[in-house]
Enzyme design. Structure first.
Site, PDB file in Angstrom:
ATOM      1  N   GLU A 220       0.853  -1.188   0.000  1.00  0.00           N
ATOM      2  CA  GLU A 220       0.000   0.000   0.000  1.00  0.00           C
ATOM      3  C   GLU A 220       0.886   1.235   0.000  1.00  0.00           C
ATOM      4  O   GLU A 220       0.942   1.994   0.967  1.00  0.00           O
ATOM      5  CB  GLU A 220      -0.954   0.028   1.187  1.00  0.00           C
ATOM      6  N   GLU A 229       3.958   8.370  -4.005  1.00  0.00           N
ATOM      7  CA  GLU A 229       4.954   7.590  -3.270  1.00  0.00           C
ATOM      8  C   GLU A 229       5.716   6.636  -4.180  1.00  0.00           C
ATOM      9  O   GLU A 229       6.376   5.709  -3.705  1.00  0.00           O
ATOM     10  CB  GLU A 229       4.287   6.819  -2.125  1.00  0.00           C
TER      11      GLU A 229
END
Length: 694
Positions: A220, A229
């Site tokens: 995740e 990210e």
């Protein structure tokens, strides 16, 4: 979160001490400080508001003799200077307290605690992992965090294998987080089942770190924008080097959605030029010719929109933008054109976007970040004027790490406007909103004008922070003033902006000097001149996430420059008042609660490191949290506003102390105290800029 009623104690003692008031990086009309606590009677007792180094979100790691260490960049809010500290791969008891405190401050400011308190998310991942892992396999967890997904995968594998064995490999590149994960694994008896690597996933090698490619990926590494990210490059490398062909993944895919909205509030956070037109004060921060020099950050901005539901008008149905598959190698670039039919007439001030995770292959397990109004719908500036009779062209482009959106009412216009502007200064949306606020501009304009009228003919004005507003005011309101501005936070970009602003505001650059470094550097200059007007908003660009009293950095600078202040020098603001109000904050409380059992795994050991506040045990102290109060969901004031202590900036930096007794004015559950600073701009205390709620 103790209830307060007419039959219970309705007051509390608050003790606050400041030995050396610390620096404070930004003061905005919406920035407040929240301190959450476990009961209303122990709050702040004997505590000190002392300077604490602020860790920046930047680190480097190295590997020597089989041991990892990380270099954490630490910012001293009192000086604005930064330094590297070493975080070693040891138990916290053996680590330098400064390094441990720095790591805790970084992790407490992240969304780890919010995610771990999201029971809907945790349950969805558990069910998807249990559905995906049905036999012996090799599992890889990238960006493992606390190790929750790794432990879920290990348990699922042990339950479906005859010998109860599991093979899970996890990588977590941020060493302080990895150290916390080791503690959690140990607390849950999983330290031998899950093998942890303190590496980036693109540093892992099959045949070196583990024997064979993984057949299942759980991960995740998602931010509010989805890609920030490094999701795409991480998946690309994993499919190329770490995963088997046709590997299973949790999540299975992610889909981004958007919706056109009209919102005056959001418009004010983006359109400085439009707000200046309404201010009509003759000061131009973003007039014709300047709009390409200063602008809001040209990317998506993460915020909680549920509190704005009543202020928004929806101008379209939700529409799908991009689909990213985790189970196959993604492309680095993609773009899409969508013709959108508006559902109502109005002006599009923003495009609200969110993403939905499809956690399993069949699509039966979903997790969405959509605002509340979407859940109940049929599907999961000036602005751009739209009509329900005319379609609107929406273009979305993504690269490996970000997404950009463009909206126009005809195809020829949209294609021409996709060129990136050469903007020099990018400010946060909150700062754009503040600079466009009529009352705030008027307060500073009157205060600076009054101060200049009391000074000599050719006053020397020093702007101690990154305030473009005060720089322009000091130069515009006096034809003979000389202005020295720090602009340290703009890293050399401020000069080009002031050059353009000088034309729009009718002053000569000959009277302006941009230091591009801390204003305290003036103390080393051997000069005969004296400073007549010392100015600060205060605002330190790039440091918006700090605590209110850390904005007192300019007071330290004023003290260092005391020898070169003239006898009748004016300091603006002349005073600051620390304010406090007790509040009911149920949504924030839930997101910052102490962790206990999460889907069968004990996470209580993470509470101190992750900055948990709600339901703290007696052994732990709550932390200070910097928040915009309008982003905290449901709120209610339970007390009047009280003044705790004053800061007199006409005097050099000195110790301050305050003690008050607070009375609750409303019954309810008190989740925390909200603190902020009101800035007094004149000696008569008649011009006040408040950064408090309301």
């Amino acid at each position: 979160g103790e209830p307060c009623s007419d039959t219970t104690v309705r007051s509390m003692q608050v003790y606050l001490f400041v030995l050396k008031p610390p620096a404070f990086s930004t003061s905005t009309a919406l920035r407040h400080l929240l301190y959450s606590f476990r009961c209303p009677f122990s709050l702040f007792f004997g505590e000190r508001l002392t300077p604490s180094p602020i860790p920046l979100a930047r680190s480097m790691s190295s590997l020597a003799a089989g041991k990892h260490c990380a270099f954490q960049l630490l910012l001293n809010p009192l000086t604005g200077e930064s330094e590297w500290i070493v975080v070693n791969e040891k138990d916290d008891d053996d680590v330098d307290e400064t390094a441990f405190s720095a790591s805790r401050s970084v992790l407490a400011a992240t969304s780890y605690l919010d995610m771990l308190n999201d029971s809907r998310r945790n349950r969805a991942f558990r069910l998807a992992i249990e559905k995906t892992i049905t036999g012996p396999c090799h599992v890889l967890d990238i960006g493992a965090g606390t190790g929750l997904l790794s432990m879920m995968a290990a348990r699922a594998m042990m339950e479906c294998t005859a010998r109860g064995e599991a093979k899970v490999f996890a990588c977590e590149s941020y060493l302080p987080m990895g150290k916390l994960m080791r503690k959690i694994l140990r607390a849950n008896g999983m330290e031998r089942t899950v093998k942890l690597f303190h590496k980036r996933s693109d540093e892992l090698q099959v045949g070196v770190d583990f024997d064979c490619r993984a057949s299942v990926l759980v991960s995740e590494i998602l931010d509010s924008e989805l890609l920030g990210e490094g999701l795409i490059p991480t998946l690309q490398h994993a499919h190329d080097m770490l995963l088997t062909d046709n590997a299973k993944t949790v999540p299975y895919r992610a889909i981004t959605y958007g919706q056109l909205v009209e919102s005056t509030f959001l418009w004010k956070l983006n359109d400085l030029h439009g707000n200046e037109v309404g201010a009509s004060d003759g000061i131009y921060l973003s007039s014709v010719g300047l709009e390409k020099i200063i602008n809001a950050k040209p990317q998506q901005y993460a915020m909680h929109l549920n509190s704005l539901c009543s202020e928004m008008r929806l101008l379209s149905e939700p529409f799908k933008i991009f689909e990213f598959d985790f189970w196959r190698r993604p492309d680095s670039h993609g773009e899409t054109y969508i013709w959108i039919k508006p559902t109502d007439d109005g002006k599009v001030h923003a495009v609200v976007t969110w993403w939905v995770l499809q956690l399993d292959r069949e699509g039966s397990l979903l997790y969405s970040t959509a605002p509340n109004w979407v859940v109940s719908s049929k599907t999961e500036g000036e602005g751009v004027s739209v009509s329900r009779d005319t379609n609107v062209l929406f273009k979305a482009v993504h690269n490996a790490t970000s997404v950009s959106y463009f909206l126009r009412d005809d195809k020829s216009t949209v294609c021409n406007s996709f060129q990136t502007h050469d903007c020099h200064l990018f400010l946060s949306p909150e700062r754009i909103g503040i600079y466009g606020e009529k009352d705030m501009r008027s307060a500073f304009l009157i205060a600076v004008k009054n101060a200049l009228q009391r000074l000599r003919v050719s006053p020397l004005c020093v702007v101690a922070d990154d305030s473009i507003l005060l720089t322009i005011l000091a130069a515009s309101l006096s034809e003979t003033s000389k202005v020295i501005s720090s602009f340290h936070g703009f890293q050399g970009k401020g000069c080009a902006y002031v050059q353009a602003a000088s034309v729009a505001n009718g002053f000569s650059m000959d009277r302006i000097h941009i230091l591009n470094k801390s204003i305290s550097s003036l103390q080393s200059d051997d000069t005969p001149w004296k400073v007549d007007l010392f100015l600060a908003e205060p605002f330190y660009h790039g440091n918006e996430g700090m605590l209110p009293w850390q904005n007192l950095r300019f007071w330290k600078d004023r003290s260092l420059l005391d020898p070169i202040l003239s006898k009748d020098a004016i300091v603006l603001p002349c005073k600051g008042i620390l304010k406090v109000c007790a509040m009911y904050l149920p949504d924030l409380w839930k997101s910052r609660c102490c962790l206990e059992d999460i889907e069968g795994f004990d996470h209580s050991i993470a509470n101190e490191t992750l900055g948990a506040c709600g339901n703290l045990p007696p052994s732990l102290k709550g932390c200070f949290l910097a928040y915009f109060i309008w982003q905290c969901g449901e709120i209610k004031e339970l007390s009047d506003v009280f003044s705790i202590m004053d800061f007199n900036f006409s005097e050099p930096l000195h110790a301050c102390y305050g003690k008050i007794r607070m009375e609750f004015s409303e019954p309810g559950i008190c989740h925390g105290l909200v603190l902020w600073i009101d800035w007094l701009l004149d000696e008569e205390n008649s011009i006040v800029i408040s950064t408090g709620p309301g």
